[in-house]
Design a protein around this motif. Structure first.
Motif, PDB file in Angstrom:
ATOM      1  N   GLU A 139      12.397  33.828  39.594  1.00  0.00           N
ATOM      2  CA  GLU A 139      12.056  33.511  40.987  1.00  0.00           C
ATOM      3  C   GLU A 139      11.028  32.373  41.093  1.00  0.00           C
ATOM      4  N   HIS A 140      10.173  32.250  40.083  1.00  0.00           N
ATOM      5  CA  HIS A 140       9.188  31.170  40.121  1.00  0.00           C
ATOM      6  C   HIS A 140       9.832  29.794  39.942  1.00  0.00           C
ATOM      7  N   ASP A 141      11.020  29.771  39.378  1.00  0.00           N
ATOM      8  CA  ASP A 141      11.734  28.500  39.196  1.00  0.00           C
ATOM      9  C   ASP A 141      12.495  28.086  40.449  1.00  0.00           C
ATOM     10  N   TRP A 142      12.690  29.038  41.360  1.00  0.00           N
ATOM     11  CA  TRP A 142      13.758  28.912  42.346  1.00  0.00           C
ATOM     12  C   TRP A 142      13.306  28.634  43.770  1.00  0.00           C
ATOM     13  N   TYR A 143      12.202  29.250  44.198  1.00  0.00           N
ATOM     14  CA  TYR A 143      11.965  29.363  45.640  1.00  0.00           C
ATOM     15  C   TYR A 143      11.158  28.236  46.262  1.00  0.00           C
ATOM     16  N   TYR A 144      10.867  27.192  45.520  1.00  0.00           N
ATOM     17  CA  TYR A 144      10.303  25.999  46.170  1.00  0.00           C
ATOM     18  C   TYR A 144      11.439  25.183  46.787  1.00  0.00           C
ATOM     19  N   ASP A 145      12.475  24.918  45.984  1.00  0.00           N
ATOM     20  CA  ASP A 145      13.586  24.097  46.499  1.00  0.00           C
ATOM     21  C   ASP A 145      14.926  24.823  46.423  1.00  0.00           C
ATOM     22  N   MET A 146      14.877  26.170  46.328  1.00  0.00           N
ATOM     23  CA  MET A 146      16.081  26.997  46.232  1.00  0.00           C
ATOM     24  C   MET A 146      16.959  26.579  45.045  1.00  0.00           C
ATOM     25  N   GLY A 147      16.299  26.286  43.954  1.00  0.00           N
ATOM     26  CA  GLY A 147      17.007  26.054  42.692  1.00  0.00           C
ATOM     27  C   GLY A 147      17.522  24.650  42.479  1.00  0.00           C
ATOM     28  N   PHE A 153      18.217  20.303  36.079  1.00  0.00           N
ATOM     29  CA  PHE A 153      17.771  20.283  34.681  1.00  0.00           C
ATOM     30  C   PHE A 153      18.659  21.127  33.767  1.00  0.00           C
ATOM     31  N   PHE A 154      19.097  22.272  34.257  1.00  0.00           N
ATOM     32  CA  PHE A 154      19.691  23.259  33.338  1.00  0.00           C
ATOM     33  C   PHE A 154      21.109  23.698  33.698  1.00  0.00           C
ATOM     34  N   GLY A 155      21.632  23.295  34.842  1.00  0.00           N
ATOM     35  CA  GLY A 155      23.016  23.629  35.166  1.00  0.00           C
ATOM     36  C   GLY A 155      23.152  24.879  36.017  1.00  0.00           C
ATOM     37  N   ASN A 156      24.327  25.504  35.907  1.00  0.00           N
ATOM     38  CA  ASN A 156      24.622  26.678  36.723  1.00  0.00           C
ATOM     39  C   ASN A 156      23.855  27.897  36.195  1.00  0.00           C
ATOM     40  N   PRO A 157      23.211  28.670  37.075  1.00  0.00           N
ATOM     41  CA  PRO A 157      22.452  29.827  36.576  1.00  0.00           C
ATOM     42  C   PRO A 157      23.314  31.042  36.236  1.00  0.00           C
ATOM     43  N   VAL A 166      30.460  39.100  20.442  1.00  0.00           N
ATOM     44  CA  VAL A 166      29.654  39.673  21.531  1.00  0.00           C
ATOM     45  C   VAL A 166      29.848  38.820  22.777  1.00  0.00           C
ATOM     46  N   HIS A 167      30.023  39.481  23.898  1.00  0.00           N
ATOM     47  CA  HIS A 167      30.164  38.764  25.163  1.00  0.00           C
ATOM     48  C   HIS A 167      28.804  38.733  25.867  1.00  0.00           C
ATOM     49  N   PHE A 168      28.269  37.548  26.072  1.00  0.00           N
ATOM     50  CA  PHE A 168      26.963  37.368  26.720  1.00  0.00           C
ATOM     51  C   PHE A 168      27.169  36.943  28.170  1.00  0.00           C
ATOM     52  N   ILE A 169      26.400  37.556  29.061  1.00  0.00           N
ATOM     53  CA  ILE A 169      26.503  37.264  30.494  1.00  0.00           C
ATOM     54  C   ILE A 169      25.114  36.921  31.022  1.00  0.00           C
ATOM     55  N   VAL A 170      25.004  35.847  31.743  1.00  0.00           N
ATOM     56  CA  VAL A 170      23.714  35.411  32.294  1.00  0.00           C
ATOM     57  C   VAL A 170      23.814  35.427  33.818  1.00  0.00           C
ATOM     58  N   LEU A 171      22.908  36.168  34.456  1.00  0.00           N
ATOM     59  CA  LEU A 171      22.945  36.315  35.910  1.00  0.00           C
ATOM     60  C   LEU A 171      21.683  35.759  36.561  1.00  0.00           C
ATOM     61  N   ASN A 172      21.818  35.355  37.797  1.00  0.00           N
ATOM     62  CA  ASN A 172      20.656  35.075  38.637  1.00  0.00           C
ATOM     63  C   ASN A 172      20.381  36.344  39.429  1.00  0.00           C
ATOM     64  N   SER A 173      19.389  37.108  38.992  1.00  0.00           N
ATOM     65  CA  SER A 173      19.144  38.412  39.633  1.00  0.00           C
ATOM     66  C   SER A 173      18.004  38.345  40.640  1.00  0.00           C
TER      67      SER A 173
END
Ligand SMILES: [Fe+2]
Ligand SMILES: [Fe+2]
Length: 363
Positions: A139-147, A153-157, A166-173
């Motif tokens: 959340e500290h990365d996100w809420y100044y400019d809504m990501g 810098f880093f692409g899709n969250p 192994v299946h790895f899943i990355v979420l924006n929670s």
């Protein structure tokens, strides 16, 4: 930074795409004798996604190791600021590992106030890591400019990838309902509210309907014995709502994961040694490189080995990073790497054997 496969399924590519690249699929198939592959046999490579994933899940050894760094909360004050020094220390520790981890996962809250200069500093420091780095948003990365800057810098969250079966899943929670538009909050005002531990105007974090639909689709073609590791910034359960150590639609996410036999959720955000188990899912919270949060006043999950309170006179106490060993059964052994204490192993076997609280009160 490119030992692994590239990201191969993301929310922007919904529905998800094939999880194995050509070279790895062919290598797997040849090595195991499942498919007799001759060079140029593109038609076999073009088998459907389910067949490819089945091959990956059943034939590749799951034993490997990766590192986890999280919650650096960088300020735009250069590399001499103590939070930047801590992240640099984590990067140096990981680069000194022998053997090297297969990859590094970054667990969110790279920035403190979501500023471009903070994220840029973080990207520059993380670029020194020898292994490939996967990123997640906090959340500290996100809420100044809504990501906006983070995505740049880093692409899709939201994305997934397969690695050694192994299946790895990355979420924006850290998605919350809009409470700022009606209040006419300026971007930094919104950010400062979100940056509080106890946000009086805040709404609970969620994964949200759109990502849950993406997750459901991402999981749809997996065999039920495919090991799954989910990365979320907030814990994907309901730990302590007043501090947003909480994901409001966690029950629905857990339900989607419930048919699978080996599921681990690894999260940042709580800045403490934290372990939980709900049904088939084991949850591990990681240390921050910047500071430790206290435990929730109501107590901790019974599976947690309670960390002693950090020494307030030692600014590195209670901080550090993590080493994660993935086992042949698809579950994981977590080792906390606190900087001022001995490594703290929390093995899969230890977690599943716990029936009573390890220490202190349990909620
Ligand atoms: Fe954090
Ligand atoms: Fe956070």
């Amino acid at each position: 930074m490119s030992k692994n496969k590239k990201r191969n399924s993301s929310l922007s590519e919904y529905p998800s795409l094939s999880e194995l690249n050509r070279r790895e699929f062919l290598k797997t198939a040849v090595a195991t004798g499942i498919i007799v592959v001759s060079s140029g046999c593109a038609s076999q490579y073009a088998q459907n996604l389910t067949e490819q994933r089945e091959a990956a899940a059943t034939t590749i050894a799951n034993e490997f190791m990766f590192a986890y760094i999280s919650d650096s909360h960088l300020l735009a004050r250069g590399k001499e600021h103590r939070f930047a020094k801590s992240l640099i220390k984590a990067v140096e520790d990981v680069n000194a590992m022998d053997p090297q981890p297969d990859f590094v996962f970054y667990g969110g809250d790279l920035a403190q106030l979501g500023l471009r200069d903070e994220l840029s500093l973080g990207k520059e420091i993380l670029a020194e890591l020898k292994p490939k780095v996967y990123m997640m948003v906090g959340e500290h990365d996100w809420y100044y400019d809504m990501g906006e800057a983070w995505r740049e810098f880093f692409g899709n969250p939201t994305y997934s990838f397969d690695y050694k079966g192994v299946h790895f899943i990355v979420l924006n929670s850290v998605i919350v309902e809009d409470y700022w538009t009606q209040s006419k909050m300026a971007p930094m005002e919104r950010m400062l509210f979100m940056a509080q531990l106890d946000n009086p105007k805040g709404k609970p974090f969620t994964v949200g309907e759109e990502q849950r639909a993406w997750l459901s689709n991402d999981l749809a073609t997996l065999r039920k014995d495919t090991p799954i590791v989910v990365f979320s910034h907030s814990p994907l359960y309901k730990y302590y709502k007043p501090w947003n150590f909480w994901t409001d639609d966690a029950d629905e996410v857990q339900k989607l994961l419930s048919p699978f036999s080996a599921v681990t959720v690894i999260h940042g955000h709580t800045h403490q040694v934290l372990t939980n188990k709900i049904g088939n899912i084991i949850f591990h919270g990681l240390l921050s490189t910047a500071w430790p949060w206290p435990y929730a006043p109501q107590g901790i999950p019974k599976y947690t080995i309670q960390m002693d309170r950090a020494d307030p006179f030692n600014q590195l106490d209670g901080t550090g990073w993590g080493k994660i060993d993935t086992l042949s059964n698809g579950n994981i052994n977590m080792t906390y790497m606190p900087w001022t204490r001995n490594p703290l192993p929390v093995s899969y076997e230890k977690v599943v054997a716990i029936t009573e609280p390890v220490h202190g009160p349990s909620y």
